[in-house]
Design an enzyme around this catalytic site. Structure first.
Site, PDB file in Angstrom:
ATOM      1  N   GLY A 160     -29.938 -52.005 -15.064  1.00  0.00           N
ATOM      2  CA  GLY A 160     -29.177 -51.746 -16.293  1.00  0.00           C
ATOM      3  C   GLY A 160     -30.078 -51.965 -17.502  1.00  0.00           C
ATOM      4  N   LYS A 214     -22.018 -68.959 -22.848  1.00  0.00           N
ATOM      5  CA  LYS A 214     -22.214 -68.493 -24.234  1.00  0.00           C
ATOM      6  C   LYS A 214     -21.562 -67.125 -24.471  1.00  0.00           C
ATOM      7  CE  LYS A 214     -25.292 -65.326 -23.172  1.00  0.00           C
ATOM      8  NZ  LYS A 214     -25.779 -64.057 -23.620  1.00  0.00           N
ATOM      9  N   LYS A 230     -25.811 -63.342 -15.811  1.00  0.00           N
ATOM     10  CA  LYS A 230     -25.005 -64.277 -16.591  1.00  0.00           C
ATOM     11  C   LYS A 230     -23.545 -64.157 -16.188  1.00  0.00           C
ATOM     12  CE  LYS A 230     -28.349 -64.674 -20.262  1.00  0.00           C
ATOM     13  NZ  LYS A 230     -28.811 -64.330 -21.598  1.00  0.00           N
ATOM     14  N   LYS A 232     -21.821 -53.242 -18.884  1.00  0.00           N
ATOM     15  CA  LYS A 232     -20.665 -54.078 -18.553  1.00  0.00           C
ATOM     16  C   LYS A 232     -20.584 -55.279 -19.484  1.00  0.00           C
ATOM     17  CE  LYS A 232     -19.598 -51.631 -14.906  1.00  0.00           C
ATOM     18  NZ  LYS A 232     -18.704 -50.531 -15.193  1.00  0.00           N
ATOM     19  N   ALA A 236     -31.747 -57.323 -24.594  1.00  0.00           N
ATOM     20  CA  ALA A 236     -32.673 -56.490 -23.821  1.00  0.00           C
ATOM     21  C   ALA A 236     -33.480 -55.509 -24.677  1.00  0.00           C
ATOM     22  CB  ALA A 236     -31.893 -55.732 -22.746  1.00  0.00           C
ATOM     23  N   GLY A 259     -32.088 -55.183 -16.782  1.00  0.00           N
ATOM     24  CA  GLY A 259     -32.899 -54.917 -15.592  1.00  0.00           C
ATOM     25  C   GLY A 259     -34.075 -54.010 -15.921  1.00  0.00           C
ATOM     26  N   GLY A 282     -31.450 -54.343  -9.529  1.00  0.00           N
ATOM     27  CA  GLY A 282     -30.669 -54.005 -10.719  1.00  0.00           C
ATOM     28  C   GLY A 282     -31.513 -53.199 -11.687  1.00  0.00           C
ATOM     29  N   ASN A 313     -20.932 -58.406 -26.428  1.00  0.00           N
ATOM     30  CA  ASN A 313     -19.676 -59.161 -26.362  1.00  0.00           C
ATOM     31  C   ASN A 313     -19.092 -59.352 -27.757  1.00  0.00           C
ATOM     32  OD1 ASN A 313     -19.278 -60.056 -23.435  1.00  0.00           O
ATOM     33  ND2 ASN A 313     -21.435 -60.530 -23.813  1.00  0.00           N
TER      34      ASN A 313
HETATM   35  N1  LIG Z   1     -28.467 -56.596 -21.681  1.00  0.00           N
HETATM   36  C1  LIG Z   1     -28.887 -57.741 -22.142  1.00  0.00           C
HETATM   37  O1  LIG Z   1     -29.277 -57.850 -23.304  1.00  0.00           O
HETATM   38  C2  LIG Z   1     -28.925 -58.933 -21.225  1.00  0.00           C
HETATM   39  C3  LIG Z   1     -29.750 -59.982 -21.570  1.00  0.00           C
HETATM   40  C4  LIG Z   1     -29.805 -61.076 -20.744  1.00  0.00           C
HETATM   41  C5  LIG Z   1     -29.034 -61.097 -19.581  1.00  0.00           C
HETATM   42  N2  LIG Z   1     -28.242 -60.051 -19.258  1.00  0.00           N
HETATM   43  C6  LIG Z   1     -27.472 -60.140 -17.993  1.00  0.00           C
HETATM   44  O2  LIG Z   1     -28.105 -59.315 -17.026  1.00  0.00           O
HETATM   45  C7  LIG Z   1     -27.147 -58.875 -16.073  1.00  0.00           C
HETATM   46  C8  LIG Z   1     -27.297 -57.364 -15.902  1.00  0.00           C
HETATM   47  O3  LIG Z   1     -27.011 -56.741 -17.127  1.00  0.00           O
HETATM   48  P1  LIG Z   1     -27.700 -55.386 -17.605  1.00  0.00           P
HETATM   49  O4  LIG Z   1     -27.705 -55.443 -19.098  1.00  0.00           O
HETATM   50  O5  LIG Z   1     -29.009 -55.170 -16.915  1.00  0.00           O
HETATM   51  O6  LIG Z   1     -26.676 -54.279 -17.025  1.00  0.00           O
HETATM   52  P2  LIG Z   1     -25.779 -53.235 -17.873  1.00  0.00           P
HETATM   53  O7  LIG Z   1     -24.480 -53.860 -18.245  1.00  0.00           O
HETATM   54  O8  LIG Z   1     -26.624 -52.597 -18.932  1.00  0.00           O
HETATM   55  O9  LIG Z   1     -25.513 -52.076 -16.826  1.00  0.00           O
HETATM   56  C9  LIG Z   1     -24.587 -52.110 -15.797  1.00  0.00           C
HETATM   57  C10 LIG Z   1     -25.350 -51.930 -14.490  1.00  0.00           C
HETATM   58  O10 LIG Z   1     -24.436 -52.076 -13.403  1.00  0.00           O
HETATM   59  C11 LIG Z   1     -24.675 -51.035 -12.484  1.00  0.00           C
HETATM   60  N3  LIG Z   1     -23.452 -50.800 -11.711  1.00  0.00           N
HETATM   61  C12 LIG Z   1     -22.348 -50.108 -12.067  1.00  0.00           C
HETATM   62  N4  LIG Z   1     -21.465 -50.108 -11.056  1.00  0.00           N
HETATM   63  C13 LIG Z   1     -22.029 -50.838 -10.052  1.00  0.00           C
HETATM   64  C14 LIG Z   1     -21.606 -51.226  -8.755  1.00  0.00           C
HETATM   65  N5  LIG Z   1     -20.414 -50.863  -8.266  1.00  0.00           N
HETATM   66  N6  LIG Z   1     -22.436 -51.982  -8.008  1.00  0.00           N
HETATM   67  C15 LIG Z   1     -23.624 -52.399  -8.480  1.00  0.00           C
HETATM   68  N7  LIG Z   1     -24.084 -52.064  -9.705  1.00  0.00           N
HETATM   69  C16 LIG Z   1     -23.285 -51.287 -10.468  1.00  0.00           C
HETATM   70  C17 LIG Z   1     -25.082 -49.873 -13.354  1.00  0.00           C
HETATM   71  O11 LIG Z   1     -25.759 -48.920 -12.614  1.00  0.00           O
HETATM   72  C18 LIG Z   1     -25.994 -50.557 -14.356  1.00  0.00           C
HETATM   73  O12 LIG Z   1     -27.293 -50.696 -13.841  1.00  0.00           O
HETATM   74  C19 LIG Z   1     -25.777 -59.323 -16.604  1.00  0.00           C
HETATM   75  O13 LIG Z   1     -25.408 -60.499 -15.945  1.00  0.00           O
HETATM   76  C20 LIG Z   1     -26.051 -59.623 -18.070  1.00  0.00           C
HETATM   77  O14 LIG Z   1     -25.178 -60.612 -18.575  1.00  0.00           O
HETATM   78  C21 LIG Z   1     -28.183 -58.957 -20.056  1.00  0.00           C
END
Ligand SMILES: NC(=O)c1ccc[n+]([C@@H]2O[C@H](COP(=O)([O-])OP(=O)(O)OC[C@H]3O[C@@H](n4cnc5c(N)ncnc54)[C@H](O)[C@@H]3O)[C@@H](O)[C@H]2O)c1
Length: 349
Positions: free
Chosen positions: A12, A204, A120, A296, A153, A15, A10, A270
């Site tokens: 995003g 949450k 999450k 997302k 993040a 990630g 991952g 959110n």
């Molecule tokens: N962003 C934060 O602050 C944060 C903090 C803690 C936990 N999280 C959790 O981490 C997880 C990942 O979130 P994020 O913030 O890294 O991602 P993000 O929401 O920023 O980005 C979306 C990701 O999904 C990918 N994507 C899009 N279409 C796809 C597909 N068909 N198949 C696979 N991947 C695809 C995109 O390339 C991108 O890397 C989530 O469960 C989120 O709840 C996020």
């Protein structure tokens, strides 16, 4: 003995932020291979592949702009290539994509590999609740820990001080992950109740949607505090009913519990999108598209899964906040009815 190869599944917002930490930490430890693979869902940005941009400019310009990634983090677009030889897998993708990705990875997982999920969300299973870590365990047959906490993040990438929680059934693996990810400004506590930690992280996000409704309705601080508290009580009740293992109240006092709940109800996407939802007549999907640049939303989607699980067990009335968030997001219930839905909460009976 060669160091353990790490693959981040991952790339995003979260990630990429965790890749920044992992890239630095593996260089400073002889437990890990100094080169890290990061699987990237390929996209084309201004005519250039995102993987190429990351591997030349060392920046994820779409999801974590303004932060350089360490050069030893290599973006790989093919998941089967990315996981080859990896002893440590860090899962950090939006939860709706996990099943398909695990199926693609399965034939290429190294023997004895271990995993940690930073994802999450929850899924609906035949007996009720399925955790994302359960899906990974079942599909890949590996040991899986989780990491959840008050970790927006961009703030982690800015190296602002925060805490997080690792839930690890296997203590030794918990320590490996702590070594991989702890920094002076990212402090990790390891606890054994992995399922409770994971559920905190998923649930949450539903409460954060409720907090965003409050902001959009200009309810004020007392109301928002009540929403956060009622949300916490529903999180505890849900975990006690649906977790297979032990659920201790003390786990909710870790960063994955109260702290993550607070940060998500004040910052985070959110809350932000839910506030806009209450102030406009646009749908959640439209706002996600307009406001998040490819990121997302997890809260509304998690409310769907939780609602289905509650409905199956005839427990919708015991969880009025979770239920109202779902009905407002997807069933046309008026957002101004959100507070009315909480007036006969089981907590007040
Ligand atoms: N962003 C934060 O602050 C944060 C903090 C803690 C936990 N999280 C959790 O981490 C997880 C990942 O979130 P994020 O913030 O890294 O991602 P993000 O929401 O920023 O980005 C979306 C990701 O999904 C990918 N994507 C899009 N279409 C796809 C597909 N068909 N198949 C696979 N991947 C695809 C995109 O390339 C991108 O890397 C989530 O469960 C989120 O709840 C996020």
């Amino acid at each position: 003995m060669p160091g353990k190869k790490v693959c981040i599944v991952g790339s995003g917002n979260w990630g990429s932020a965790i890749a920044k930490i992992i890239g630095h930490n593996v260089k400073a430890s002889n437990r890990f291979d100094p080169m890290v693979n990061m699987w990237v869902y390929e996209e084309v940005i201004d005519g250039k592949k995102l993987t190429e941009i990351i591997n030349t400019e060392h920046e994820n310009v779409k999801y974590l702009q303004g932060h350089k990634l360490p050069k030893n983090v290599v973006a790989v677009p093919d998941i089967t290539e990315a996981v080859k030889g990896a002893a440590v897998l860090v899962f950090v993708i939006p939860h709706q994509f996990i099943r398909k990705l695990c199926d693609q990875m399965k034939p290429h997982i190294a023997e004895g590999a271990i995993g940690i999920s930073l994802i999450k969300g929850v899924d609906e299973g035949p007996e009720g609740l399925t955790l994302i870590s359960d899906i990974i365990r079942e599909k890949l047959q590996i040991e899986v820990s989780v990491l959840m906490g008050a970790n927006i993040a961009n703030e982690v990438a800015d190296e602002k001080f925060c805490e997080t929680t690792i839930g690890a059934r296997n203590r030794a693996n918990g320590q490996i992950f702590k070594e991989l990810m702890q920094t002076p400004n990212f402090r990790i506590t390891v606890v054994p109740e992995s399922d409770t930690v994971e559920l905190c992280g998923a649930l949450k996000n539903i409460v954060a949607v409720g907090a965003g409704f409050c902001d959009g309705l200009d309810c004020g601080d007392n109301t928002k505090a009540a929403v956060i508290r009622l949300g916490l009580m529903e999180m505890v009740a849900f975990a006690k009913i649906f977790c297979k293992g032990q659920v201790s109240s003390t786990t909710f006092l870790e960063s994955c519990g109260v702290a993550d709940l607070i940060t998500t109800c004040y910052g985070g996407r959110n809350r932000k999108v839910a506030e806009a939802f209450a102030r406009t007549s646009k749908s959640i999907a439209q706002l996600e598209e307009e406001m998040l640049n490819g990121q997302k939303l997890q809260g509304p989607q998690t409310s769907v899964e939780v609602y289905r699980i509650l409905k199956k067990r005839d427990m919708v009335n015991k969880f009025p906040l979770f239920t109202a968030v779902y009905q407002i997001c997807f069933e046309g219930k008026q957002v101004k009815e959100f507070i009315t839905c909480l007036q006969n909460h089981p907590e007040h009976m």
